[in-house]
Design a protein around this motif. Structure first.
Motif, PDB file in Angstrom:
ATOM      1  N   ILE A  30      47.215  39.613  41.920  1.00  0.00           N
ATOM      2  CA  ILE A  30      48.429  38.798  41.942  1.00  0.00           C
ATOM      3  C   ILE A  30      48.110  37.412  42.503  1.00  0.00           C
ATOM      4  N   THR A  31      47.337  37.382  43.583  1.00  0.00           N
ATOM      5  CA  THR A  31      46.951  36.100  44.179  1.00  0.00           C
ATOM      6  C   THR A  31      46.140  35.281  43.189  1.00  0.00           C
ATOM      7  N   ALA A  32      45.203  35.908  42.508  1.00  0.00           N
ATOM      8  CA  ALA A  32      44.387  35.206  41.521  1.00  0.00           C
ATOM      9  C   ALA A  32      45.260  34.700  40.372  1.00  0.00           C
ATOM     10  N   ASN A  33      46.198  35.531  39.932  1.00  0.00           N
ATOM     11  CA  ASN A  33      47.101  35.112  38.862  1.00  0.00           C
ATOM     12  C   ASN A  33      47.996  33.960  39.312  1.00  0.00           C
ATOM     13  N   ASP A  34      48.437  34.008  40.582  1.00  0.00           N
ATOM     14  CA  ASP A  34      49.253  32.912  41.116  1.00  0.00           C
ATOM     15  C   ASP A  34      48.454  31.612  41.139  1.00  0.00           C
ATOM     16  N   ARG A  35      47.179  31.704  41.549  1.00  0.00           N
ATOM     17  CA  ARG A  35      46.328  30.508  41.571  1.00  0.00           C
ATOM     18  C   ARG A  35      46.124  29.961  40.165  1.00  0.00           C
ATOM     19  N   LYS A  36      45.881  30.859  39.215  1.00  0.00           N
ATOM     20  CA  LYS A  36      45.711  30.430  37.833  1.00  0.00           C
ATOM     21  C   LYS A  36      46.990  29.801  37.305  1.00  0.00           C
TER      22      LYS A  36
END
Length: 90
Positions: A30-36
């Motif tokens: 989720i964090t990686a998707n938020d950053r993307k």
């Protein structure tokens, strides 16, 4: 094939050893998707700004082109009228 089964067995064993590891993975995803998503939104905003500047520049250039064409037409008309009317010649 056997190696794949062993790797899967290790993963299952590791997941069982750490029950919240799947939660951590989900949170990391989720964090990686938020950053993307944030990066894509920033790029989208930058591209919109670039597009607005380019459209403004195009409009400015079109105005300048129209002015240049008007001047050239004025010169042509002036030359034609001076050639047609011999009294304007000195």
């Amino acid at each position: 094939m056997t190696q794949r089964v062993r790797m899967k067995a290790r993963r299952v064993a590791n997941d069982d050893a750490h029950p919240d590891s799947s939660i951590r993975k989900s949170e990391d995803e989720i964090t990686a998707n938020d950053r993307k998503s944030s990066a894509l939104e920033a790029e989208c905003a930058r591209l919109k700004d670039d597009l607005a500047r380019a459209e403004a520049r195009i409009a400015e250039l079109e105005k300048l082109r129209a002015l240049a064409i008007d001047r050239v037409n004025w010169v042509i008309d002036s030359l034609e009228s001076s050639l047609e009317d011999p009294t304007e010649r000195r």
